[in-house]
Design a protein around this motif. Structure first.
Motif: not given
Length: 251
Positions: A228-245
């Motif tokens: 069905k896809g993934v919904y996103y808007d203008s607040t889309l942001a991402v974290s830095y790579w992390q060692q743990s979930m």
């Protein structure tokens, strides 16, 4: 009268004879000058002339046929002991630290960047926190790899790049051993509906950065998304790579 004159003449002759004898003894007479000239040393001496002396000196210092030359000719530079010691410094020889060139230590293992060629990448939405997605990168290579900065996300043909969440920046580069995984969390949309330009993405490309910000770290990965896809808007942001979930989804 005649007797007195004879005595006077005799006395005068005796006086003249005495004077002549005296003159002969003290070297003032003519006979003395002639005798002196015969007994005086002549100017011809036996002393060597400067030219003769030079010949004698050169003859004594000149090299002989059997002697092999003078000290300078026979005392040249000792290239056998004073030259470069190529025997110990050549290729394969011992070095100062006791190791040979052929067996020298190659140093620490070279680490490579994690990217689409040595990892598998998955992307799946999560129920908590709301409107979030988890990206998982698993090292499928034969050696460790590093994840630098944060993933560069691109849904479909989007023309902008989601910004990183600075609070999630780790203290060091995240490294992954073979078979291990690392993570990044994605804020898809605002929970309160404050974002705009909302749309549904059906394709996602995950890019990797190199050792400097915004440089390429290698091939991107294309993880599968829900049908069905993934919904996103203008607040889309991402974290830095992390060692743990947990760290990837906590912000």
């Amino acid at each position: 009268m005649r007797t007195s004159r004879i005595r006077l003449l005799a006395a005068t002759g005796a006086t003249l004879a005495a004077l002549a004898l005296t003159a002969c003894e003290d070297g003032t007479g003519t006979e003395d000058e002639g005798a002196g000239s015969t007994s005086r040393p002549t100017a011809t001496a036996t002393t060597d002339t400067p030219s003769d002396a030079g010949k004698d000196d050169s003859a004594s210092s000149a090299p002989t046929a059997a002697g092999g030359g003078s000290h300078e000719a026979g005392g040249g530079k000792d290239t056998g002991s004073g030259g470069k010691d190529t025997g110990s410094g050549g290729k394969g020889g011992n070095t100062d630290d006791g190791k040979t060139d052929e067996g020298a230590d190659d140093g620490p293992e070279t680490r490579v960047a994690c990217n689409g060629s040595n990892t598998t990448v998955t992307a799946r939405p999560v129920s908590r926190p709301l409107n979030h997605m988890l990206i998982t990168v698993k090292n499928t290579g034969s050696g460790p790899c590093d994840l630098t900065y944060y993933p560069v996300l691109r849904f479909d043909e989007m023309q902008w790049v989601p910004q990183p969440i600075e609070e999630t920046k780790p203290q060091a580069v995240v490294g992954i051993d073979p078979g291990e995984s690392a993570y990044a969390g994605v804020l898809l949309s605002a929970a309160d509906g404050s974002g705009d330009g909302g749309t549904t993405g059906h394709k996602l490309a995950v890019g990797f950065q190199g050792r400097t910000p915004n440089s390429s770290g290698g091939p991107s990965a294309i993880p599968s998304l829900p049908a069905k896809g993934v919904y996103y808007d203008s607040t889309l942001a991402v974290s830095y790579w992390q060692q743990s979930m947990d760290d990837a989804l906590t912000y």
